[in-house]
Design an enzyme around this catalytic site. Structure first.
Site, PDB file in Angstrom:
ATOM      1  N   ARG A  40      22.489  25.936 -18.391  1.00 27.72           N
ATOM      2  CA  ARG A  40      22.948  24.733 -17.697  1.00 27.72           C
ATOM      3  C   ARG A  40      23.800  25.089 -16.491  1.00 27.72           C
ATOM      4  NH1 ARG A  40      23.048  19.565 -19.805  1.00 27.72           N
ATOM      5  NH2 ARG A  40      21.807  19.352 -21.690  1.00 27.72           N
TER       6      ARG A  40
ATOM      7  N   HIS B  10      18.784  27.178 -22.788  1.00 27.96           N
ATOM      8  CA  HIS B  10      18.965  26.283 -21.639  1.00 27.96           C
ATOM      9  C   HIS B  10      20.170  26.783 -20.850  1.00 27.96           C
ATOM     10  CE1 HIS B  10      19.269  21.780 -20.244  1.00 27.96           C
ATOM     11  NE2 HIS B  10      19.373  22.626 -19.243  1.00 27.96           N
TER      12      HIS B  10
ATOM     13  N   GLU C 253       5.559  20.647 -21.416  1.00 26.76           N
ATOM     14  CA  GLU C 253       6.167  20.508 -22.741  1.00 26.76           C
ATOM     15  C   GLU C 253       6.311  19.018 -22.991  1.00 26.76           C
ATOM     16  OE1 GLU C 253       9.715  22.755 -23.867  1.00 26.76           O
ATOM     17  OE2 GLU C 253      10.231  21.172 -25.296  1.00 26.76           O
TER      18      GLU C 253
ATOM     19  N   HIS D   1      11.707  18.642 -29.115  1.00 23.82           N
ATOM     20  CA  HIS D   1      12.859  17.739 -29.166  1.00 23.82           C
ATOM     21  C   HIS D   1      12.823  16.944 -30.454  1.00 23.82           C
ATOM     22  CE1 HIS D   1      16.424  15.829 -27.676  1.00 23.82           C
ATOM     23  NE2 HIS D   1      16.400  16.710 -26.710  1.00 23.82           N
TER      24      HIS D   1
ATOM     25  N   GLU E 281      15.002  27.396 -20.198  1.00 20.51           N
ATOM     26  CA  GLU E 281      14.986  25.959 -19.899  1.00 20.51           C
ATOM     27  C   GLU E 281      16.034  25.722 -18.821  1.00 20.51           C
ATOM     28  OE1 GLU E 281      15.278  23.778 -23.690  1.00 20.51           O
ATOM     29  OE2 GLU E 281      16.190  22.203 -22.480  1.00 20.51           O
TER      30      GLU E 281
ATOM     31  N   THR F  59      19.151  17.197 -23.685  1.00 11.88           N
ATOM     32  CA  THR F  59      18.195  16.647 -22.722  1.00 11.88           C
ATOM     33  C   THR F  59      17.689  15.304 -23.254  1.00 11.88           C
ATOM     34  OG1 THR F  59      17.565  18.933 -22.330  1.00 11.88           O
ATOM     35  CG2 THR F  59      16.166  17.239 -21.358  1.00 11.88           C
TER      36      THR F  59
ATOM     37  N   HIS G 183      22.653  26.055 -29.715  1.00 12.69           N
ATOM     38  CA  HIS G 183      23.732  25.597 -30.610  1.00 12.69           C
ATOM     39  C   HIS G 183      24.581  26.752 -31.125  1.00 12.69           C
ATOM     40  CE1 HIS G 183      22.609  21.445 -30.488  1.00 12.69           C
ATOM     41  NE2 HIS G 183      21.369  21.752 -30.777  1.00 12.69           N
TER      42      HIS G 183
ATOM     43  N   ASN H  55      15.175  27.546 -30.151  1.00 16.35           N
ATOM     44  CA  ASN H  55      16.238  27.311 -29.170  1.00 16.35           C
ATOM     45  C   ASN H  55      17.583  27.633 -29.822  1.00 16.35           C
ATOM     46  OD1 ASN H  55      18.401  25.838 -27.891  1.00 16.35           O
ATOM     47  ND2 ASN H  55      16.847  24.856 -26.629  1.00 16.35           N
TER      48      ASN H  55
ATOM     49  N   ARG I  89      27.726  25.371 -20.160  1.00 12.79           N
ATOM     50  CA  ARG I  89      28.540  24.897 -21.279  1.00 12.79           C
ATOM     51  C   ARG I  89      28.195  25.564 -22.613  1.00 12.79           C
ATOM     52  NH1 ARG I  89      25.672  19.421 -23.174  1.00 12.79           N
ATOM     53  NH2 ARG I  89      25.982  18.528 -21.144  1.00 12.79           N
TER      54      ARG I  89
HETATM   55  N1  PXP Z   1      12.708  21.232 -25.736  1.00 16.25           N
HETATM   56  C1  PXP Z   1      13.575  20.846 -24.785  1.00 16.25           C
HETATM   57  C2  PXP Z   1      13.058  20.702 -23.394  1.00 16.25           C
HETATM   58  C3  PXP Z   1      14.925  20.601 -25.071  1.00 16.25           C
HETATM   59  O1  PXP Z   1      15.763  20.211 -24.096  1.00 16.25           O
HETATM   60  C4  PXP Z   1      15.378  20.798 -26.392  1.00 16.25           C
HETATM   61  C5  PXP Z   1      16.825  20.584 -26.714  1.00 16.25           C
HETATM   62  O2  PXP Z   1      17.583  21.597 -26.169  1.00 16.25           O
HETATM   63  C6  PXP Z   1      14.448  21.209 -27.354  1.00 16.25           C
HETATM   64  C7  PXP Z   1      13.118  21.394 -27.009  1.00 16.25           C
HETATM   65  C8  PXP Z   1      14.841  21.436 -28.774  1.00 16.25           C
HETATM   66  O3  PXP Z   1      15.266  20.236 -29.347  1.00 16.25           O
HETATM   67  P1  PXP Z   1      15.944  20.205 -30.753  1.00 16.25           P
HETATM   68  O4  PXP Z   1      17.253  20.922 -30.625  1.00 16.25           O
HETATM   69  O5  PXP Z   1      16.117  18.746 -31.034  1.00 16.25           O
HETATM   70  O6  PXP Z   1      15.020  20.892 -31.703  1.00 16.25           O
END
Ligand code: PXP
Length: 238
Positions: A44, A42, A150, A190, A69, A100, A9, A6, A48
């Site tokens: 959004r 993601h 997931e 997550h 996402e 999330t 960031h 992901n 953002r």
């Molecule tokens: N899966 C989902 C559905 C998420 O919302 C996120 C956070 O954006 C992640 C995985 C990845 O989480 P992390 O950034 O804590 O690795």
């Protein structure tokens, strides 16, 4: 176990200055070159971090897999049907959250989610529902033809004791096994990082993990390709 990264960031950092660097698309390609099995973003409602431009370019340039996402709102569903990602992961979304915060309540939103999945399937997009490791939620996801779930691993990742960590991992293990029995693919994510992956990697039935924060943070120290490769090393089961 596949690893999808992901890159939200990276977009957050770019947007901090309203300029073009660091570019999430370039870094997504670097993740692919380092062996990542796919990229997660993601989109959004408030855009953002990830912007429409990012998703459009990712769709064009990625050679692995694009997992979009998103919340199941009409505007974002229409955007997904236009972008055609390989997978849509539906998550609950709140404006003020930092990230999330937990899984969807599929049971309470069954008709709405069923319609969303139908619409996405019409466009041949596979769908995953982000849910807690809860058997009733998994059954509901299966009832409305979700292709994947997931499993939210945030509670496992933030466990305050070894006992709580073990209990949460057991819930994830049972949930994954149950979802597989119902014929769904099983992703998880997550809060997974280089430490807790040493335990998590032993859970059977997990097809794919989605990891963002820990890899992007590690990349600041060692560079992105090294951070991706380090995670693959940790993911190898003992
Ligand atoms: N899966 C989902 C559905 C998420 O919302 C996120 C956070 O954006 C992640 C995985 C990845 O989480 P992390 O950034 O804590 O690795």
């Amino acid at each position: 176990m596949r690893l999808c990264i992901n890159i939200d960031h990276v977009a957050t950092l770019r947007n901090a200055r309203g300029e073009m660097q660091p570019d999430p698309v370039t870094l997504a390609l670097l993740c692919e070159q380092a062996g990542a099995d796919g990229i997660v973003v993601h989109l959004r409602e408030d855009r953002r971090h990830i912007k429409d431009r990012d998703v459009k370019l990712l769709r064009e340039l990625l050679t692995t897999k694009l997992d979009l996402e998103m919340a199941a709102t009409p505007e974002i569903i229409a955007a997904a049907c236009n972008i055609l990602p390989d997978l849509v992961t539906i998550v609950p979304e709140k404006r003020m959250e930092l990230t999330t915060e937990g899984g969807l309540n599929v049971l309470d939103n069954i008709e709405h989610l069923k319609d969303a999945i139908k619409e996405l399937h019409k466009h041949r997009i596979e769908v995953s529902l982000f849910i807690e490791p809860d058997i009733e939620q998994i059954n509901a996801a299966s009832d409305i033809q979700s292709d994947f779930i997931e499993i939210h691993t945030g509670i496992f990742a933030n466990a305050g004791s070894l006992e709580e960590e073990f209990e949460e991992l057991e819930k994830v293990r049972l949930a994954a096994k149950h979802a597989k029995k119902l014929g769904m693919g099983v992703n998880a994510g997550h809060g997974l990082n280089y430490q807790n992956m040493k335990t998590f990697r032993n859970v059977p039935d997990i097809d794919e993990v989605s990891i963002g924060h820990s890899i992007i943070a590690r990349a600041l120290y060692v560079g992105l390709p090294a951070a991706v490769k380090e995670m693959f090393e940790v993911m190898k089961t003992s």
